[in-house]
Scaffold this motif. Structure first.
Motif, PDB file in Angstrom:
ATOM      1  N   ARG A  63      35.947  -3.688 -12.141  1.00 34.22           N
ATOM      2  CA  ARG A  63      36.904  -4.101 -11.177  1.00 34.22           C
ATOM      3  C   ARG A  63      36.490  -5.603 -10.647  1.00 34.22           C
ATOM      4  NH1 ARG A  63      35.839  -0.688  -5.464  1.00 34.22           N
ATOM      5  NH2 ARG A  63      37.266  -1.713  -4.041  1.00 34.22           N
ATOM      6  N   PHE A  64      35.426  -5.938 -10.558  1.00 33.30           N
ATOM      7  CA  PHE A  64      34.878  -7.396 -10.247  1.00 33.30           C
ATOM      8  C   PHE A  64      35.205  -8.296 -11.214  1.00 33.30           C
ATOM      9  CE2 PHE A  64      31.978 -10.982 -10.484  1.00 33.30           C
ATOM     10  CZ  PHE A  64      32.195 -11.669  -9.054  1.00 33.30           C
ATOM     11  N   ILE A  65      35.148  -8.262 -12.350  1.00 37.88           N
ATOM     12  CA  ILE A  65      35.664  -8.918 -13.492  1.00 37.88           C
ATOM     13  C   ILE A  65      37.254  -9.149 -13.230  1.00 37.88           C
ATOM     14  CG2 ILE A  65      36.133  -9.513 -15.944  1.00 37.88           C
ATOM     15  CD1 ILE A  65      33.450  -8.079 -16.205  1.00 37.88           C
ATOM     16  N   ASN A  66      37.880  -8.214 -13.001  1.00 38.01           N
ATOM     17  CA  ASN A  66      39.578  -8.129 -12.870  1.00 38.01           C
ATOM     18  C   ASN A  66      39.919  -8.891 -11.697  1.00 38.01           C
ATOM     19  OD1 ASN A  66      41.796  -7.543 -13.884  1.00 38.01           O
ATOM     20  ND2 ASN A  66      42.129  -5.635 -12.700  1.00 38.01           N
ATOM     21  N   ASP A  67      39.158  -8.651 -10.747  1.00 37.54           N
ATOM     22  CA  ASP A  67      39.508  -9.235  -9.570  1.00 37.54           C
ATOM     23  C   ASP A  67      39.196 -10.702  -9.540  1.00 37.54           C
ATOM     24  OD1 ASP A  67      40.360  -7.197  -8.184  1.00 37.54           O
ATOM     25  OD2 ASP A  67      38.412  -6.658  -7.061  1.00 37.54           O
ATOM     26  N   THR A  68      37.990 -11.185 -10.248  1.00 39.65           N
ATOM     27  CA  THR A  68      37.644 -12.525 -10.328  1.00 39.65           C
ATOM     28  C   THR A  68      38.667 -13.317 -11.008  1.00 39.65           C
ATOM     29  OG1 THR A  68      35.412 -11.982  -9.886  1.00 39.65           O
ATOM     30  CG2 THR A  68      35.853 -13.924 -10.788  1.00 39.65           C
ATOM     31  N   LEU A  69      38.958 -12.842 -12.465  1.00 33.07           N
ATOM     32  CA  LEU A  69      39.528 -13.565 -13.475  1.00 33.07           C
ATOM     33  C   LEU A  69      41.171 -13.309 -13.522  1.00 33.07           C
ATOM     34  CD1 LEU A  69      37.211 -13.042 -16.475  1.00 33.07           C
ATOM     35  CD2 LEU A  69      37.141 -14.814 -14.721  1.00 33.07           C
ATOM     36  N   ASN A  70      41.459 -12.382 -13.111  1.00 30.18           N
ATOM     37  CA  ASN A  70      42.889 -12.024 -13.128  1.00 30.18           C
ATOM     38  C   ASN A  70      43.602 -11.356 -11.737  1.00 30.18           C
ATOM     39  OD1 ASN A  70      45.222 -11.981 -15.082  1.00 30.18           O
ATOM     40  ND2 ASN A  70      44.999  -9.793 -15.222  1.00 30.18           N
ATOM     41  N   GLY A  71      42.860 -11.533 -10.957  1.00 23.37           N
ATOM     42  CA  GLY A  71      43.667 -11.331  -9.469  1.00 23.37           C
ATOM     43  C   GLY A  71      43.626  -9.901  -9.311  1.00 23.37           C
ATOM     44  N   GLY A  72      42.982  -9.115  -9.922  1.00 13.66           N
ATOM     45  CA  GLY A  72      43.194  -7.633  -9.990  1.00 13.66           C
ATOM     46  C   GLY A  72      44.500  -7.031 -10.662  1.00 13.66           C
ATOM     47  N   LYS A  73      45.046  -7.913 -11.360  1.00 15.62           N
ATOM     48  CA  LYS A  73      46.349  -7.371 -11.834  1.00 15.62           C
ATOM     49  C   LYS A  73      46.416  -6.388 -13.052  1.00 15.62           C
ATOM     50  CE  LYS A  73      48.585 -11.501  -9.869  1.00 15.62           C
ATOM     51  NZ  LYS A  73      49.567 -10.556  -8.847  1.00 15.62           N
ATOM     52  N   ASP A  74      45.291  -6.571 -14.094  1.00 18.96           N
ATOM     53  CA  ASP A  74      45.251  -5.718 -15.009  1.00 18.96           C
ATOM     54  C   ASP A  74      45.089  -4.368 -14.913  1.00 18.96           C
ATOM     55  OD1 ASP A  74      46.174  -7.634 -16.929  1.00 18.96           O
ATOM     56  OD2 ASP A  74      43.935  -7.981 -17.729  1.00 18.96           O
TER      57      ASP A  74
ATOM     58  N   TYR B 204      31.904   3.621 -27.754  1.00 19.97           N
ATOM     59  CA  TYR B 204      31.596   2.846 -28.880  1.00 19.97           C
ATOM     60  C   TYR B 204      32.050   1.443 -28.133  1.00 19.97           C
ATOM     61  CZ  TYR B 204      31.349   6.776 -31.807  1.00 19.97           C
ATOM     62  OH  TYR B 204      30.919   7.911 -32.357  1.00 19.97           O
ATOM     63  N   VAL B 205      33.063   1.129 -27.374  1.00 15.47           N
ATOM     64  CA  VAL B 205      33.604  -0.118 -26.788  1.00 15.47           C
ATOM     65  C   VAL B 205      33.845   0.064 -25.316  1.00 15.47           C
ATOM     66  CG1 VAL B 205      35.929  -1.207 -26.646  1.00 15.47           C
ATOM     67  CG2 VAL B 205      35.418  -0.170 -28.780  1.00 15.47           C
ATOM     68  N   ILE B 206      33.475  -1.203 -24.506  1.00 16.38           N
ATOM     69  CA  ILE B 206      33.403  -1.428 -23.292  1.00 16.38           C
ATOM     70  C   ILE B 206      34.765  -1.585 -22.831  1.00 16.38           C
ATOM     71  CG2 ILE B 206      32.467  -2.475 -21.561  1.00 16.38           C
ATOM     72  CD1 ILE B 206      30.004  -3.100 -23.174  1.00 16.38           C
ATOM     73  N   PRO B 207      35.768  -1.033 -22.457  1.00 19.80           N
ATOM     74  CA  PRO B 207      37.059  -1.235 -22.350  1.00 19.80           C
ATOM     75  C   PRO B 207      37.339  -2.236 -21.171  1.00 19.80           C
ATOM     76  CG  PRO B 207      36.732   1.015 -22.346  1.00 19.80           C
ATOM     77  CD  PRO B 207      35.503   0.333 -21.972  1.00 19.80           C
ATOM     78  N   ALA B 208      38.364  -3.300 -21.423  1.00 24.03           N
ATOM     79  CA  ALA B 208      38.758  -4.081 -20.414  1.00 24.03           C
ATOM     80  C   ALA B 208      40.152  -3.859 -20.152  1.00 24.03           C
ATOM     81  CB  ALA B 208      39.040  -5.383 -21.043  1.00 24.03           C
ATOM     82  N   GLY B 209      40.799  -4.585 -19.748  1.00 16.09           N
ATOM     83  CA  GLY B 209      42.227  -4.142 -19.033  1.00 16.09           C
ATOM     84  C   GLY B 209      43.496  -4.379 -20.094  1.00 16.09           C
ATOM     85  N   PHE B 210      44.637  -4.027 -19.468  1.00 18.67           N
ATOM     86  CA  PHE B 210      45.821  -4.332 -20.361  1.00 18.67           C
ATOM     87  C   PHE B 210      46.756  -4.401 -19.427  1.00 18.67           C
ATOM     88  CE2 PHE B 210      46.526   0.188 -19.198  1.00 18.67           C
ATOM     89  CZ  PHE B 210      47.812   0.503 -19.562  1.00 18.67           C
ATOM     90  N   SER B 211      47.973  -4.864 -19.990  1.00 18.47           N
ATOM     91  CA  SER B 211      49.324  -4.943 -19.317  1.00 18.47           C
ATOM     92  C   SER B 211      50.352  -4.065 -19.834  1.00 18.47           C
ATOM     93  CB  SER B 211      49.857  -6.482 -19.192  1.00 18.47           C
ATOM     94  OG  SER B 211      51.174  -6.498 -18.721  1.00 18.47           O
ATOM     95  N   PRO B 212      51.259  -3.438 -19.018  1.00 17.33           N
ATOM     96  CA  PRO B 212      52.353  -2.588 -19.596  1.00 17.33           C
ATOM     97  C   PRO B 212      53.503  -3.463 -19.920  1.00 17.33           C
ATOM     98  CG  PRO B 212      52.335  -2.399 -17.448  1.00 17.33           C
ATOM     99  CD  PRO B 212      50.895  -3.131 -17.559  1.00 17.33           C
TER     100      PRO B 212
ATOM    101  N   MET C 189      40.746  -2.734 -26.039  1.00 20.54           N
ATOM    102  CA  MET C 189      40.301  -3.812 -25.961  1.00 20.54           C
ATOM    103  C   MET C 189      39.016  -4.009 -25.368  1.00 20.54           C
ATOM    104  SD  MET C 189      42.579  -7.269 -25.180  1.00 20.54           S
ATOM    105  CE  MET C 189      43.328  -6.327 -23.727  1.00 20.54           C
ATOM    106  N   GLY C 190      38.281  -4.584 -25.785  1.00 20.33           N
ATOM    107  CA  GLY C 190      37.012  -4.961 -25.011  1.00 20.33           C
ATOM    108  C   GLY C 190      35.902  -5.583 -25.848  1.00 20.33           C
ATOM    109  N   LEU C 191      34.393  -5.089 -25.639  1.00 23.04           N
ATOM    110  CA  LEU C 191      33.494  -5.562 -26.318  1.00 23.04           C
ATOM    111  C   LEU C 191      32.860  -4.252 -27.091  1.00 23.04           C
ATOM    112  CD1 LEU C 191      31.624  -7.420 -23.521  1.00 23.04           C
ATOM    113  CD2 LEU C 191      32.361  -8.175 -25.686  1.00 23.04           C
ATOM    114  N   VAL C 192      32.867  -4.469 -28.370  1.00 22.72           N
ATOM    115  CA  VAL C 192      32.477  -3.252 -29.273  1.00 22.72           C
ATOM    116  C   VAL C 192      31.007  -3.442 -29.624  1.00 22.72           C
ATOM    117  CG1 VAL C 192      33.252  -4.481 -31.485  1.00 22.72           C
ATOM    118  CG2 VAL C 192      33.119  -1.898 -31.393  1.00 22.72           C
TER     119      VAL C 192
END
Length: 620
Positions: free
Chosen positions: A350-361, A575-583, A323-326
């Motif tokens: 790291r900054f995007i995850n901290d800013t938008l998701n509290g670093g949880k992903d 090919y893809v700039i990966p984002a984060g995921f949740s287990p 998942m991310g930007l292809v």
């Protein structure tokens, strides 16, 4: 496809067939070609459940029947045919109305048990598979499900249906009726997964569609053999399914504890915010929260406080997927791996995850992360290295040596990442001139990021836009000119089906048993096939070679090595700039809706889990 007769090779049987052909017909079969009828089929090893099992291990076999569930969907729909490329179909038709020959369990990597099929037979080398239909199988109009319906469905889907059906069909050498209720598929290639895939195609009613333009979209309600029928349709706004009281398969072991609700309703909304507000108002009874930060912060509204709705977290053991930007490599801008790596360096997860998701992903580190199929750190070894070795000269750096994503920074400006990006862009022929990144001909590095204003399966529209906004700001430090375009769902589907984008948000869920579908995702033919999932446009002989090895594997060890090799090719391909995921999946739901919480299946909250396993408790 014309039905072919399978005659025994022995002289004696030829004679008998000539003498009594009127009696034997298409049912004459060599005793040597028969295999033992099976109740289930696993990709590797044996099915976990024995013949005669009473229910699936992850259901509540005593779940009460009745009630209603209301679900929210983004965007809209203009078709009730999810099996064709044209139109924006209500996908749930294929879930609730139609059935397949076999049922795929959620508790094993890839195992099928009989549904429309009473039994399955397979050659030791899986060069053919044969299914015998249940005599009691019926469509919702009461007509029997016949071999003719199955054969028509497979041929029509394979030739006129969505491109996702074409690949497997092209590997079928022969389809033939072998008895009143049985049919056999013989394969043209050494592909052990084909026997499984032939059990998973939707079976449609031939009499409903024959003579019509099947490839066209439309709002005619399909007649299926499944547990539900289409009840009400308000195109683009709402569709409801009502449980068929005369459903033929309600007493099957694979169905016990499933399909408990009388009514399943899907309401369509313009965006995720409207969907969430509808849940808070009690107009939608289940909400899947995609943000861990919002899950902890925003669930104190009256519906939760009163106890009318509750929160649940559902774990899973499946791969992260991607998942991310292809980046669309059909665009020369992204054809060079060095440019793609530079784009990855500029994405400060790291900054995007901290800013938008509290670093949880968690960061997606590869396509099969979170599973044993994931590529291992460091250089490729053993069977993985052997599979990649013939292509070593053409593989991007890191494929064989080992590849890892940049760590990023907790600050908005990741100076180290931007320095690495500038160096890579310079090597690729791009330099900053008067604050603008340009190539040797003076052309600026300018591109469009395409986003769906209705959001996606795993991200809301606001989240994808926030991610893209932060990213665009970072790209300006490199002199890049990136613009964000928001489209409605129908326009977004049309443009991505035709690969008319530079960069866009991309999501692909991956299972614990990848196979032929990987060619649709990453194969060279799919790169030029509208509607395929190869959005990046990759054409990699190495990927196709390891996919071939994957589907031909006879042992789990060989299969795992092939998937790990593919994971390296995809990840190091950049090919893809990966984002984060949740287990875990986060589901908030009406308190009177229940699911079997103590027996969560291996795949967790996966297609087939909700609403199929859920039930509604009666008021006390």
């Amino acid at each position: 496809m014309r039905i072919l007769r399978n005659l025994n090779k022995s002289v004696l049987m030829r004679a008998l067939c000539l003498i009594s052909g009127a009696f034997l017909g298409v049912a004459s079969m060599s005793l040597a070609s028969r295999a033992e009828p099976l109740h289930g089929l696993a990709m590797y090893g044996e099915p976990a459940l024995p013949k005669g099992f009473s229910a699936l291990p992850y259901v509540n076999p005593d779940a009460p029947q009745g009630g209603m569930i209301r679900l929210a969907e983004p965007g809209g729909f203009d078709s009730l045919k999810p099996w064709v490329l044209k139109g924006n179909a209500a996908w749930a038709i294929g879930v609730h109305v139609t059935e397949t020959l076999m049922y795929r369990t959620l508790d094993e990597p890839f195992t099928l048990y009989g549904l429309l099929a009473q039994s399955v037979e397979v050659a030791p080398d899986r060069s053919w598979v044969e299914f015998t239909l249940r005599p009691e199988a019926r469509f919702s109009d009461g007509s029997p499900v016949t071999v003719a319906d199955v054969m028509w469905s497979y041929e029509t889907l394979g030739t006129q249906g969505h491109p996702r059906y074409h690949g497997a069909w092209s590997k079928v050498a022969k389809m033939e009726q072998t008895g009143d209720r049985s049919l056999r598929f013989t394969f043209a290639e050494n592909d052990r997964e084909l026997a499984m895939l032939m059990g998973l195609r939707p079976v449609l009613k031939k009499a409903q569609w024959e003579g019509k333009d099947f490839a066209a979209s439309g709002l005619e309600a399909p007649i299926g053999s499944g547990p539900y029928v289409v009840d009400r349709v308000d195109p683009g706004r709402m569709i409801t399914f009502r449980r068929n009281p005369d459903y033929w398969g309600k007493d099957l072991a694979v169905n016990r504890g499933r399909n408990n609700l009388d009514v399943i309703r899907y309401d369509y909304f313009g965006d995720a915010n409207a969907m969430f507000e509808a849940f808070k108002a009690g107009e939608v009874t289940v909400w899947r929260e995609l943000s861990a930060l919002k899950w902890d912060r925003d669930y104190h509204f009256p519906l939760i406080a009163r106890g009318d709705a509750v929160k649940a977290e559902i774990p899973n053991g499946r791969p992260s997927g991607i998942m991310g930007l292809v980046m669309n490599t059909r665009n020369p801008l992204f054809a060079d791996w060095r440019v793609r790596q530079a784009m990855i360096e500029a994405f400060n997860f790291r900054f995007i995850n901290d800013t938008l998701n509290g670093g949880k992903d968690r960061r997606i580190t590869s396509y099969f992360a979170n599973s044993r199929l994931a590529m291992q750190p460091g250089p490729a070894t053993g069977r993985v290295a052997d599979l990649l070795a013939p292509f070593a000269a053409d593989l991007p750096p890191g494929t064989l040596e080992g590849y890892a994503l940049p760590e990023g920074s907790d600050r908005a400006l990741d100076r180290a990442g931007l320095r690495r990006a500038i160096a890579l862009l310079s090597d690729a022929g791009w330099t900053v001139q008067d604050g603008v990144l340009r190539d040797a001909q003076g052309r600026p590095f300018a591109f469009e990021i395409l986003l769906n204003q209705s959001g996606t399966a795993m991200r809301t529209a606001s989240e994808t836009q926030q991610i893209a906004d932060i990213y665009v700001q970072a790209l300006r430090n490199l002199g890049m000119q990136a613009r964000i375009t928001l489209l409605d769902s129908a326009q977004f589907v049309q443009r991505t089906n035709e690969f008319q984008f530079d960069m866009t948000w991309y999501e692909r869920a991956l299972s614990l048993s990848p196979g032929n579908e990987q060619m649709l995702y990453w194969g060279s033919a799919a790169a030029d096939q509208p509607g395929s999932r190869n959005w990046m446009g990759m054409k990699s002989p190495a990927a196709e070679s390891v996919i071939a090895a994957m589907v031909a594997s006879r042992t789990d060890a060989d299969f795992t090595a092939a998937v790990q090799a593919l994971d390296r090719i995809l990840t190091a391909g950049r090919y893809v700039i990966p984002a984060g995921f949740s287990p875990v999946s986060r589901l908030a739901h009406a308190a009177d809706l229940r699911y079997p919480a103590g027996t969560t299946p291996l795949y967790g909250d996966w297609p087939g889990f909700m609403p199929e396993l859920w039930w509604q408790e009666a008021e006390k």
